[in-house]
Write a protein that holds these residues in place. Structure first.
Motif, short mmCIF file in Angstrom:
data_model
loop_
_atom_site.label_atom_id
_atom_site.label_comp_id
_atom_site.label_asym_id
_atom_site.label_seq_id
_atom_site.Cartn_x
_atom_site.Cartn_y
_atom_site.Cartn_z
N ASP A 75 20.38 -22.19 97.81
CA ASP A 75 19.75 -23.49 98.01
C ASP A 75 19.68 -24.16 96.65
O ASP A 75 18.78 -23.89 95.86
CB ASP A 75 18.32 -23.33 98.56
CG ASP A 75 18.31 -23.33 100.07
OD1 ASP A 75 17.49 -22.61 100.65
OD2 ASP A 75 19.12 -24.07 100.67
N ARG A 76 20.64 -25.00 96.31
CA ARG A 76 20.63 -25.66 95.01
C ARG A 76 20.99 -27.12 95.18
O ARG A 76 21.84 -27.47 95.98
CB ARG A 76 21.65 -25.02 94.05
CG ARG A 76 21.15 -23.76 93.38
CD ARG A 76 22.22 -23.24 92.47
NE ARG A 76 22.48 -24.23 91.43
CZ ARG A 76 22.24 -24.01 90.13
NH1 ARG A 76 21.74 -22.87 89.75
NH2 ARG A 76 22.50 -24.93 89.24
N ARG A 77 20.35 -27.96 94.36
CA ARG A 77 20.61 -29.39 94.41
C ARG A 77 22.06 -29.71 94.13
O ARG A 77 22.63 -30.60 94.74
CB ARG A 77 19.74 -30.10 93.37
CG ARG A 77 18.44 -30.64 93.91
CD ARG A 77 17.65 -31.30 92.82
NE ARG A 77 18.35 -32.46 92.29
CZ ARG A 77 18.08 -33.02 91.11
NH1 ARG A 77 17.17 -32.50 90.34
NH2 ARG A 77 18.74 -34.07 90.70
N ASP A 78 22.66 -28.98 93.19
CA ASP A 78 24.01 -29.33 92.78
C ASP A 78 25.07 -28.55 93.55
O ASP A 78 26.25 -28.66 93.25
CB ASP A 78 24.17 -29.12 91.27
CG ASP A 78 23.64 -27.78 90.82
OD1 ASP A 78 23.72 -27.47 89.63
OD2 ASP A 78 23.13 -27.03 91.68
N VAL A 79 24.66 -27.76 94.56
CA VAL A 79 25.63 -27.08 95.42
C VAL A 79 25.36 -27.54 96.85
O VAL A 79 24.60 -26.89 97.58
CB VAL A 79 25.50 -25.55 95.30
CG1 VAL A 79 26.50 -24.86 96.19
CG2 VAL A 79 25.71 -25.13 93.86
N THR B 208 5.58 -27.98 94.09
CA THR B 208 4.56 -27.02 94.50
C THR B 208 3.25 -27.36 93.78
O THR B 208 3.20 -28.31 93.01
CB THR B 208 4.97 -25.59 94.09
OG1 THR B 208 5.07 -25.55 92.67
CG2 THR B 208 6.28 -25.22 94.71
N ASN B 209 2.23 -26.58 94.06
CA ASN B 209 0.97 -26.75 93.33
C ASN B 209 0.86 -25.76 92.19
O ASN B 209 -0.24 -25.48 91.71
CB ASN B 209 -0.21 -26.57 94.29
CG ASN B 209 -0.44 -27.83 95.09
OD1 ASN B 209 -0.16 -28.92 94.63
ND2 ASN B 209 -0.93 -27.67 96.31
N GLU B 210 2.02 -25.25 91.77
CA GLU B 210 1.99 -24.20 90.74
C GLU B 210 1.34 -24.69 89.46
O GLU B 210 0.69 -23.93 88.74
CB GLU B 210 3.42 -23.74 90.46
CG GLU B 210 3.51 -22.46 89.67
CD GLU B 210 4.94 -22.13 89.31
OE1 GLU B 210 5.82 -22.99 89.48
OE2 GLU B 210 5.17 -21.01 88.84
N THR C 214 16.27 -27.96 103.90
CA THR C 214 16.84 -29.29 103.72
C THR C 214 16.64 -29.70 102.25
O THR C 214 15.89 -29.07 101.52
CB THR C 214 16.13 -30.33 104.59
OG1 THR C 214 14.78 -30.46 104.14
CG2 THR C 214 16.13 -29.90 106.05
N TYR C 215 17.32 -30.75 101.85
CA TYR C 215 17.15 -31.22 100.48
C TYR C 215 15.70 -31.58 100.19
O TYR C 215 15.19 -31.32 99.12
CB TYR C 215 18.08 -32.41 100.20
CG TYR C 215 19.31 -32.00 99.46
CD1 TYR C 215 20.34 -31.32 100.11
CD2 TYR C 215 19.45 -32.26 98.10
CE1 TYR C 215 21.46 -30.91 99.43
CE2 TYR C 215 20.58 -31.86 97.41
CZ TYR C 215 21.58 -31.18 98.08
OH TYR C 215 22.69 -30.77 97.41
N ALA C 216 15.06 -32.18 101.18
CA ALA C 216 13.66 -32.55 100.99
C ALA C 216 12.81 -31.31 100.76
O ALA C 216 11.97 -31.27 99.86
CB ALA C 216 13.17 -33.32 102.19
N GLU C 217 13.04 -30.28 101.58
CA GLU C 217 12.26 -29.05 101.43
C GLU C 217 12.57 -28.38 100.10
O GLU C 217 11.69 -27.84 99.44
CB GLU C 217 12.59 -28.08 102.58
CG GLU C 217 12.05 -28.50 103.92
CD GLU C 217 12.69 -27.71 105.06
OE1 GLU C 217 13.50 -26.80 104.78
OE2 GLU C 217 12.39 -28.02 106.22
#
Lengths: 67, 171
Positions: free
Chosen positions: B42-46, B99-101, B91-94
């Motif tokens: 799960d990567r933005r650029d893949v 996070t609240n880290e 999904t991209y949104a997920e």
């Protein structure tokens, strides 16, 4: 998705220019100019002989003790 | 995702050696380990990972895959979502969701800073000896008077804040 790097690079390039130029301008008009003015003001009416006599009288000059 | 890869690695380490022993008993072909096969990320650029997320399809899912080969307008919305979830994990949104880290991190940082403060206070109170005599009030005032007499920093420093005519600090 397209042009991801280009968009990011444009944004950051612009930002870098703005931030660095802004910092330089802020420093010039916040620090450098006031300092130059302060020095000019000080030396406008500065009498070194009077200063010397005051320091001599206070006794801080080892080779020119107050008589 | 990477963490789960590491776990499968640790789990199979002990088996892979015995696998090598087993291999020679069969036709000499070792079953490909999980970590050697293309992985899902799960990567933005893949945007399109090498494999689908769900590897082993149930009978129901396989039927859906068959239906996918026909016209897509025949699929209902739920079926389309099911097909998406089979192919992708988040999904991209997920994926991009924050996070609240940061709250935990900030809290931890402040807590340990406070703890350090407690240590420092304890040290000042119980460990350190007295400070040098040159910090006493008399010494400091004599020191300041000498600095003013010498006209230290007359432009913008200490001598600039002293009124030499009235013999007091400038207002």
């Amino acid at each position: 998705m397209r042009g991801l790097l280009a968009r990011r690079m444009k944004f950051h390039l612009l930002g870098a220019f703005v931030v660095s130029l802004g910092c330089a301008t802020l420093y010039k008009f916040g620090v450098a100019e006031p300092r130059k003015r302060a020095y000019a003001e000080f030396y406008k009416s500065y009498d070194p002989m009077k200063d010397f006599q005051a320091m001599k009288a206070a006794g801080v000059l080892e080779c020119a003790p107050p008589k | 995702m990477l963490a789960s890869r590491v776990f499968s690695l640790v789990g199979r380490r002990s088996i892979s050696t015995s696998l090598c022993l087993r291999a020679h008993g069969h036709a000499g072909v070792v079953k490909a380990e999980d970590y050697t096969l293309p992985a899902y990320v799960d990567r933005r650029d893949v945007p399109l990972p090498e494999v689908a997320f769900v590897r082993d399809l149930s009978a129901q899912q396989q039927a859906l895959k068959e239906k996918e080969k026909a016209s897509w307008s025949a699929l209902s919305v739920d079926e389309k979502v099911e097909l998406y979830r089979m192919k992708f994990n988040e999904t991209y949104a997920e994926m991009n969701k924050g996070t609240n880290e940061w709250k935990t991190i900030l809290g931890g940082v402040l807590f340990f800073l406070g703890f350090t403060g407690v240590i420092l206070i304890w040290q000042k109170n119980f460990m350190y000896g007295p400070i040098p005599h040159t910090f006493s009030e008399e010494w400091l005032s004599a020191q300041t008077k000498r600095m003013l007499d010498m006209r230290v920093n007359p432009v913008g420093g200490i001598s600039a804040q002293w009124d030499f005519d009235k013999n007091e600090w400038k207002k």
